[in-house]
Design a protein around this motif. Structure first.
Motif, PDB file in Angstrom:
ATOM      1  N   SER A  75       0.980  -1.114   0.073  1.00  0.00           N
ATOM      2  CA  SER A  75       0.135   0.126   0.317  1.00  0.00           C
ATOM      3  C   SER A  75       0.911   1.359   0.066  1.00  0.00           C
ATOM      4  CB  SER A  75      -1.136   0.049   1.269  1.00  0.00           C
ATOM      5  OG  SER A  75      -1.856  -0.996   1.088  1.00  0.00           O
ATOM      6  N   LEU A  76       1.986   1.324   0.817  1.00  0.00           N
ATOM      7  CA  LEU A  76       2.808   2.340   0.809  1.00  0.00           C
ATOM      8  C   LEU A  76       3.612   2.499  -0.464  1.00  0.00           C
ATOM      9  CD1 LEU A  76       4.424   2.085   4.381  1.00  0.00           C
ATOM     10  CD2 LEU A  76       2.729   3.630   3.659  1.00  0.00           C
ATOM     11  N   GLY A  77       3.929   1.320  -1.236  1.00  0.00           N
ATOM     12  CA  GLY A  77       4.539   1.325  -2.283  1.00  0.00           C
ATOM     13  C   GLY A  77       3.756   1.945  -3.354  1.00  0.00           C
ATOM     14  N   LYS A 104      13.600  -2.070  -8.669  1.00  0.00           N
ATOM     15  CA  LYS A 104      12.901  -1.023  -7.883  1.00  0.00           C
ATOM     16  C   LYS A 104      11.937  -1.505  -6.822  1.00  0.00           C
ATOM     17  CE  LYS A 104      12.753   2.509 -11.854  1.00  0.00           C
ATOM     18  NZ  LYS A 104      11.539   2.937 -12.822  1.00  0.00           N
ATOM     19  N   VAL A 105      11.743  -0.893  -5.657  1.00  0.00           N
ATOM     20  CA  VAL A 105      11.156  -1.369  -4.717  1.00  0.00           C
ATOM     21  C   VAL A 105       9.681  -1.855  -5.016  1.00  0.00           C
ATOM     22  CG1 VAL A 105       9.996  -0.652  -2.361  1.00  0.00           C
ATOM     23  CG2 VAL A 105      12.401  -0.113  -2.818  1.00  0.00           C
ATOM     24  N   GLY A 106       8.981  -0.564  -5.872  1.00  0.00           N
ATOM     25  CA  GLY A 106       7.822  -1.141  -6.450  1.00  0.00           C
ATOM     26  C   GLY A 106       7.691  -2.392  -7.128  1.00  0.00           C
ATOM     27  N   ASP A 107       8.707  -2.714  -7.831  1.00  0.00           N
ATOM     28  CA  ASP A 107       8.599  -3.870  -8.727  1.00  0.00           C
ATOM     29  C   ASP A 107       8.435  -5.089  -7.823  1.00  0.00           C
ATOM     30  OD1 ASP A 107       8.322  -2.303 -10.700  1.00  0.00           O
ATOM     31  OD2 ASP A 107      10.353  -2.491 -11.598  1.00  0.00           O
ATOM     32  N   ILE A 108       9.424  -5.074  -6.823  1.00  0.00           N
ATOM     33  CA  ILE A 108       9.785  -6.193  -5.783  1.00  0.00           C
ATOM     34  C   ILE A 108       8.404  -6.356  -5.113  1.00  0.00           C
ATOM     35  CG2 ILE A 108      11.005  -6.916  -3.723  1.00  0.00           C
ATOM     36  CD1 ILE A 108      13.365  -5.164  -4.619  1.00  0.00           C
ATOM     37  N   LEU A 109       7.894  -5.280  -4.461  1.00  0.00           N
ATOM     38  CA  LEU A 109       6.543  -5.672  -3.958  1.00  0.00           C
ATOM     39  C   LEU A 109       5.288  -6.013  -4.538  1.00  0.00           C
ATOM     40  CD1 LEU A 109       6.614  -2.326  -1.672  1.00  0.00           C
ATOM     41  CD2 LEU A 109       6.986  -4.747  -0.762  1.00  0.00           C
ATOM     42  N   SER A 110       5.410  -5.535  -5.967  1.00  0.00           N
ATOM     43  CA  SER A 110       4.221  -6.000  -6.912  1.00  0.00           C
ATOM     44  C   SER A 110       4.414  -7.526  -7.129  1.00  0.00           C
ATOM     45  CB  SER A 110       4.675  -5.077  -8.302  1.00  0.00           C
ATOM     46  OG  SER A 110       3.328  -5.523  -9.048  1.00  0.00           O
ATOM     47  N   VAL A 111       5.520  -7.685  -7.231  1.00  0.00           N
ATOM     48  CA  VAL A 111       5.666  -9.357  -7.738  1.00  0.00           C
ATOM     49  C   VAL A 111       5.400 -10.214  -6.482  1.00  0.00           C
ATOM     50  CG1 VAL A 111       7.450 -11.026  -8.435  1.00  0.00           C
ATOM     51  CG2 VAL A 111       7.423  -9.057  -9.731  1.00  0.00           C
ATOM     52  N   ALA A 112       6.024  -9.723  -5.450  1.00  0.00           N
ATOM     53  CA  ALA A 112       5.899 -10.565  -4.148  1.00  0.00           C
ATOM     54  C   ALA A 112       4.150 -10.793  -3.890  1.00  0.00           C
ATOM     55  CB  ALA A 112       6.245 -10.036  -3.063  1.00  0.00           C
ATOM     56  N   PHE A 152      -0.702  -3.052  -7.017  1.00  0.00           N
ATOM     57  CA  PHE A 152      -0.588  -3.392  -5.732  1.00  0.00           C
ATOM     58  C   PHE A 152      -2.094  -3.587  -5.230  1.00  0.00           C
ATOM     59  CE2 PHE A 152       2.536  -0.158  -6.801  1.00  0.00           C
ATOM     60  CZ  PHE A 152       3.672  -0.842  -6.391  1.00  0.00           C
ATOM     61  N   ARG A 153      -3.002  -4.053  -6.263  1.00  0.00           N
ATOM     62  CA  ARG A 153      -4.340  -4.244  -5.759  1.00  0.00           C
ATOM     63  C   ARG A 153      -5.148  -3.357  -4.834  1.00  0.00           C
ATOM     64  NH1 ARG A 153      -5.720  -9.584  -6.972  1.00  0.00           N
ATOM     65  NH2 ARG A 153      -7.102  -9.798  -5.153  1.00  0.00           N
ATOM     66  N   LEU A 154      -4.666  -2.037  -4.915  1.00  0.00           N
ATOM     67  CA  LEU A 154      -5.167  -1.109  -4.093  1.00  0.00           C
ATOM     68  C   LEU A 154      -6.314  -0.282  -4.504  1.00  0.00           C
ATOM     69  CD1 LEU A 154      -4.542   0.537  -1.139  1.00  0.00           C
ATOM     70  CD2 LEU A 154      -3.456   2.237  -2.734  1.00  0.00           C
ATOM     71  N   GLN A 155      -7.376  -0.399  -3.664  1.00  0.00           N
ATOM     72  CA  GLN A 155      -8.675  -0.020  -4.151  1.00  0.00           C
ATOM     73  C   GLN A 155      -9.013   1.679  -3.718  1.00  0.00           C
ATOM     74  OE1 GLN A 155     -11.592  -2.793  -3.087  1.00  0.00           O
ATOM     75  NE2 GLN A 155     -11.099  -4.309  -4.540  1.00  0.00           N
ATOM     76  N   HIS A 156      -9.932   2.142  -3.834  1.00  0.00           N
ATOM     77  CA  HIS A 156     -10.198   3.594  -3.426  1.00  0.00           C
ATOM     78  C   HIS A 156     -11.495   3.521  -2.871  1.00  0.00           C
ATOM     79  CE1 HIS A 156     -11.263   7.950  -4.207  1.00  0.00           C
ATOM     80  NE2 HIS A 156     -10.696   7.984  -3.034  1.00  0.00           N
ATOM     81  N   GLN A 157     -11.677   4.126  -1.848  1.00  0.00           N
ATOM     82  CA  GLN A 157     -12.903   4.379  -1.256  1.00  0.00           C
ATOM     83  C   GLN A 157     -12.896   5.975  -0.714  1.00  0.00           C
ATOM     84  OE1 GLN A 157     -15.244   1.761  -0.516  1.00  0.00           O
ATOM     85  NE2 GLN A 157     -13.918   0.138  -1.282  1.00  0.00           N
ATOM     86  N   THR A 158     -14.296   6.303  -0.536  1.00  0.00           N
ATOM     87  CA  THR A 158     -14.404   7.532   0.025  1.00  0.00           C
ATOM     88  C   THR A 158     -15.144   7.629   1.271  1.00  0.00           C
ATOM     89  OG1 THR A 158     -16.484   7.910  -1.488  1.00  0.00           O
ATOM     90  CG2 THR A 158     -14.272   8.699  -2.424  1.00  0.00           C
ATOM     91  N   LEU A 159     -14.871   8.502   2.167  1.00  0.00           N
ATOM     92  CA  LEU A 159     -15.492   8.581   3.628  1.00  0.00           C
ATOM     93  C   LEU A 159     -16.337   9.604   3.489  1.00  0.00           C
ATOM     94  CD1 LEU A 159     -12.539   8.294   6.000  1.00  0.00           C
ATOM     95  CD2 LEU A 159     -14.220   6.549   5.484  1.00  0.00           C
ATOM     96  N   GLY A 160     -17.800   9.497   4.205  1.00  0.00           N
ATOM     97  CA  GLY A 160     -18.939  10.461   4.008  1.00  0.00           C
ATOM     98  C   GLY A 160     -18.419  11.645   4.923  1.00  0.00           C
ATOM     99  N   LYS A 161     -19.191  12.599   5.235  1.00  0.00           N
ATOM    100  CA  LYS A 161     -19.006  13.892   5.721  1.00  0.00           C
ATOM    101  C   LYS A 161     -19.332  13.761   7.256  1.00  0.00           C
ATOM    102  CE  LYS A 161     -19.925  16.902   1.591  1.00  0.00           C
ATOM    103  NZ  LYS A 161     -20.602  18.088   1.266  1.00  0.00           N
ATOM    104  N   GLY A 162     -19.679  12.495   7.657  1.00  0.00           N
ATOM    105  CA  GLY A 162     -20.040  12.627   9.261  1.00  0.00           C
ATOM    106  C   GLY A 162     -18.749  12.566  10.106  1.00  0.00           C
TER     107      GLY A 162
END
Length: 337
Positions: A75-77, A104-112, A152-162
């Motif tokens: 996720s940090l990558g 590259k760090v990103g490539d290592i993490l993506s493959v792992a 990186f299989r990272l999805q995006h979610q939005t939080l409400g205004k609560g």
């Protein structure tokens, strides 16, 4: 064998009793540790995992904590590849490794991460997801959302205004859906996400499948030392494992394979009954790598507790909230062949 994947488990209790007798590894049906196994020193998830472990254990009030360095590092990558300036430097510093690597760090993490996901259903069964939650923040670029999900299989979610209670409920609902209604540990820390905040969230349910299961027929109750003595149900088996004794540091290292050889459980054990303060201080990535490279096939009698472990972990950095929410449920009591 695939690259070893870091899976952090912080325990203030001694979880097993190991008795060993040396066996000639050349006659063993199991091969010795693979010399081609990539060094842990080049793996950013292991480097991050050990650093985070030591940081958490530096707090004397710390409790049993479970986390996945691979999910966190991935996720940090994803953020590192789309960040600039001071933010990018800070994230890259978190993911640095002791050894220089041309990849590259990103490539290592993506493959792992890809290897970890593809192994699902072989050595283990799991439900997992990683998401970045934003609250009243500018829209993320299409390039970032597309690349972070594909690599990186990272999805995006939005939080409400609560308020923070509404945010916490949304995080819990997301984790519950990811874990397929499995009951995970509650997130106790408050998450006060202000406008513009970003939250990285990882959720994982992991059920390991033993190469050879422990005997449930021969279970018994044994005294277990944590903050106090207690009785726990123990399962037992004897067999050949990759094993190493560090006489100088009085530490035993055991690698127990899971089904299919694509994952294994690594256990670090002091010679004598003691709390983990000495081992915590001793542990470094370099020493851990040396221990694993020194293991040889040995006849070992193992006892493990029959239990489920659940844990959540919240990390917050800086004035602007950057939290990592881990909701893990590890099903130890139903390891099976």
């Amino acid at each position: 064998m695939l690259s070893r994947l870091a899976f952090g488990l912080l325990l203030s209790l001694h979880v097993l009793l190991v008795l060993s007798s040396t066996t000639n590894s050349s006659k063993s049906p199991f091969p010795p540790a693979s010399p081609s196994l990539p060094s842990l020193l080049n793996d950013p998830s292991w480097a991050l995992g050990v650093r985070l472990y030591k940081a958490l254990r530096s707090d004397s009030s710390s409790v049993n904590t479970l986390f996945s360095p691979l999910l966190l590092a991935s996720s940090l990558g994803a953020l590192a590849e789309s960040s600039v300036g001071k933010t990018a430097d800070q994230i890259q510093d978190l993911l640095k490794t002791p050894s220089k690597t041309k990849r590259k760090v990103g490539d290592i993490l993506s493959v792992a991460l890809k290897s970890f996901v593809e192994a699902n259903g072989t050595s283990f069964q799991m439900h997992t997801s990683s998401s970045v939650f934003t609250k009243q923040a500018p829209a993320l670029s299409h390039t970032f959302t597309k690349q972070s999900h594909s690599r990186f299989r990272l999805q995006h979610q939005t939080l409400g205004k609560g308020d923070f209670k509404a945010d916490l409920k949304q995080l819990h609902d997301w984790a519950k859906a990811v874990l397929s209604e499995k009951k995970g540990a509650p997130l106790e820390a408050e998450i006060k996400a202000k406008a513009g905040a970003m939250i990285l969230a990882n959720a994982l349910h992991f059920k390991g499948l033993w190469e050879r299961k422990l005997s449930e027929e021969s279970t018994d109750h044994r005294t277990f030392l944590g903050k106090k003595y207690t009785k726990v149900i123990m399962m037992h088996r004897a067999g050949l494992y990759h094993f190493h004794e560090d006489i100088d540091n009085m530490v035993q290292v055991l690698e127990a394979p899971l089904w299919g050889g694509k994952a294994s459980l690594i256990l670090l054990m002091p010679f004598h009954v003691e709390n983990l303060a000495r081992l915590d201080k001793l542990l470094t990535l370099e020493l851990l790598s040396k221990w694993l490279e020194s293991t040889v096939v040995t006849s070992v009698a193992v006892s493990l507790p029959k239990a489920n472990i659940t844990s959540t972990l919240s990390l917050q950095v800086g004035a602007v909230l950057l939290a990592v929410y881990d909701s893990f449920l590890v099903d130890w009591c139903s390891f099976e062949t």
